[in-house]
Design a protein around this motif. Sequence first.
Motif, PDB file in Angstrom:
ATOM      1  N   ARG A  82       0.824  -1.205   0.000  1.00 35.12           N
ATOM      2  CA  ARG A  82       0.000   0.000   0.000  1.00 35.12           C
ATOM      3  C   ARG A  82       0.856   1.253   0.000  1.00 35.12           C
ATOM      4  NH1 ARG A  82      -3.294  -1.266   5.283  1.00 35.12           N
ATOM      5  NH2 ARG A  82      -1.266  -2.197   5.768  1.00 35.12           N
ATOM      6  N   ASP A  83       0.292   2.356  -0.469  1.00 30.62           N
ATOM      7  CA  ASP A  83       1.029   3.609  -0.458  1.00 30.62           C
ATOM      8  C   ASP A  83       0.919   4.256   0.917  1.00 30.62           C
ATOM      9  OD1 ASP A  83      -1.523   4.716  -0.321  1.00 30.62           O
ATOM     10  OD2 ASP A  83      -1.529   5.366  -2.406  1.00 30.62           O
ATOM     11  N   VAL A  86       6.749  -4.164  13.471  1.00 31.35           N
ATOM     12  CA  VAL A  86       6.265  -4.003  12.092  1.00 31.35           C
ATOM     13  C   VAL A  86       6.540  -5.267  11.290  1.00 31.35           C
ATOM     14  CG1 VAL A  86       6.624  -2.731   9.949  1.00 31.35           C
ATOM     15  CG2 VAL A  86       6.430  -1.491  12.106  1.00 31.35           C
ATOM     16  N   GLN A  87       7.717  -5.858  11.454  1.00 26.57           N
ATOM     17  CA  GLN A  87       8.054  -7.092  10.742  1.00 26.57           C
ATOM     18  C   GLN A  87       7.055  -8.199  11.050  1.00 26.57           C
ATOM     19  OE1 GLN A  87      11.376  -9.139  12.323  1.00 26.57           O
ATOM     20  NE2 GLN A  87      11.535 -10.616  10.649  1.00 26.57           N
ATOM     21  N   ALA A  88       6.603  -8.267  12.310  1.00 21.97           N
ATOM     22  CA  ALA A  88       5.695  -9.331  12.723  1.00 21.97           C
ATOM     23  C   ALA A  88       4.262  -9.094  12.272  1.00 21.97           C
ATOM     24  CB  ALA A  88       5.737  -9.480  14.243  1.00 21.97           C
ATOM     25  N   GLU A  89       3.855  -7.836  12.018  1.00 20.74           N
ATOM     26  CA  GLU A  89       2.438  -7.540  11.826  1.00 20.74           C
ATOM     27  C   GLU A  89       2.080  -7.030  10.433  1.00 20.74           C
ATOM     28  OE1 GLU A  89       0.958  -5.018  14.907  1.00 20.74           O
ATOM     29  OE2 GLU A  89       1.605  -6.360  16.520  1.00 20.74           O
ATOM     30  N   PHE A  90       3.072  -6.668   9.625  1.00 14.91           N
ATOM     31  CA  PHE A  90       2.777  -6.137   8.299  1.00 14.91           C
ATOM     32  C   PHE A  90       3.390  -7.041   7.228  1.00 14.91           C
ATOM     33  CE2 PHE A  90       2.041  -2.534  10.997  1.00 14.91           C
ATOM     34  CZ  PHE A  90       1.079  -1.774  10.344  1.00 14.91           C
ATOM     35  N   PRO A 108       5.693  -8.391   4.257  1.00 15.69           N
ATOM     36  CA  PRO A 108       7.098  -8.061   3.995  1.00 15.69           C
ATOM     37  C   PRO A 108       7.286  -6.920   3.000  1.00 15.69           C
ATOM     38  CG  PRO A 108       6.791 -10.439   4.052  1.00 15.69           C
ATOM     39  CD  PRO A 108       5.423  -9.841   4.136  1.00 15.69           C
ATOM     40  N   ALA A 109       6.406  -6.829   1.996  1.00 14.45           N
ATOM     41  CA  ALA A 109       6.566  -5.780   0.990  1.00 14.45           C
ATOM     42  C   ALA A 109       6.337  -4.383   1.562  1.00 14.45           C
ATOM     43  CB  ALA A 109       5.594  -6.019  -0.169  1.00 14.45           C
ATOM     44  N   GLU A 110       5.667  -4.293   2.714  1.00 12.87           N
ATOM     45  CA  GLU A 110       5.344  -2.988   3.296  1.00 12.87           C
ATOM     46  C   GLU A 110       6.279  -2.588   4.421  1.00 12.87           C
ATOM     47  OE1 GLU A 110       0.503  -2.928   2.501  1.00 12.87           O
ATOM     48  OE2 GLU A 110       1.268  -3.108   4.539  1.00 12.87           O
TER      49      GLU A 110
END
Length: 409
Positions: free
Chosen positions: A222-223, A345-349, A351-353
């Motif tokens: 997403r942007d 963030v690594q755990a919840e989003f 990988p591309a974001e």
Amino acid sequence: MPVPRPFPPRPFHGWRVVQAAFVLAIFAWGIGFYGVGLYIQTLSASRAWPVAWLSAAVTFHFLVSAGLVALLPDWHRRFGIAAVTRAGALASALGLLGWGWAPHPWLLAPAAALTGVGWALCSGAAINAMLMPWFDRRRPAALAMAYNGASIGGIAMTPFWAWLIAGWGFGAATAVVAALLLAVVWPLAGLVLGRSPAEFGQHADGEAAARPPPAVAPAAARDRAALLRDARFIGLSAAFAIGLFAQMGLVTHLVSLLAPVLGVQGAGFAVSLVTVFALLGRTVTGWLLPQGEKRRLAAAATFVTQVAGSLALLLGGDQAWLLLLGCALFGIGVGNLLSLPPLIVQAEFPPAEVGRVVALMQAINQALYALAPLGFGLMRDVGSTAAAIGLALALQVLAGILVLRRPAP
């Protein structure tokens, strides 16, 4: 006929990236974070320039960085990590020369803009981007080790700055540090930081083979506008922005808060104690951090520890041991508030974001904590020292509550 032996496998390059990022962090924090306090002190004492103007230049330094760091993932994709890191080192070096040799206070604005660019391109979000291709499962430990360079930047660079300034003057000191920065970081960027696992035939965490792709194709990243509407992003960013505001405000005023009881030298030792415990806390957390949603519990525990430290500072009075205990407890959180956000963030989003989320979160956090020294100073002037510490304590409690609230994706 002798049987030819196969070449031994190459050592995992990811740990060399960690070492290089550690060195980069020493310079980034020694120049762009811990150094700015010395710039204010030196220029106000040696040239009698107004402290308010110098403080405004430091705030401008952080605000410029906040405005740029959200664009960092785009620049990394377009120009590469090596080129962007070199640009950041060059901007920091030129900005340092501006701080050291500016003949008039108003010229500190372009100098602060340049060091702000360097801080954006070489600090937290940049280091996270450097390690992302190399580590997944072992990323907490790798980030902790790389970010420990930030603590060393405070422990080692601050006295180094003081020694240079005392012996050679501020202008020469900035020239020496600028030259060292370019001599060290420029080759590291190309030889180590700008390399990819594919160049070495290696995979994340040094594993023999890449993990199989997920059964379902990942959604497109997403942007920034979409992320700013995401309740998870809003809550997580708010928690750490508030926590870092409290932390920055307290750290910048810590010497003057402690000096009446501990003396100037004792207060300096107490600040070093904060930095040492930041390093220890980040290292232990990096190696023991659990997976998934439990990372938010680790963040909440960090805020609780800082609440305990602030409470000890608030109640310490003239008890030196209690004040030092407060610095140690507060210091544990100083390191973790830097390394925990990208790991959550690594755990919840997806990988591309991750890179975009971390950069955007750092931009928001930095824009807020740039105002913390001024806010806490006004609180001390209008209210009292106890009121300023109480504000930090209340904000840390709020941050701990927010980080535990995880809205559904």
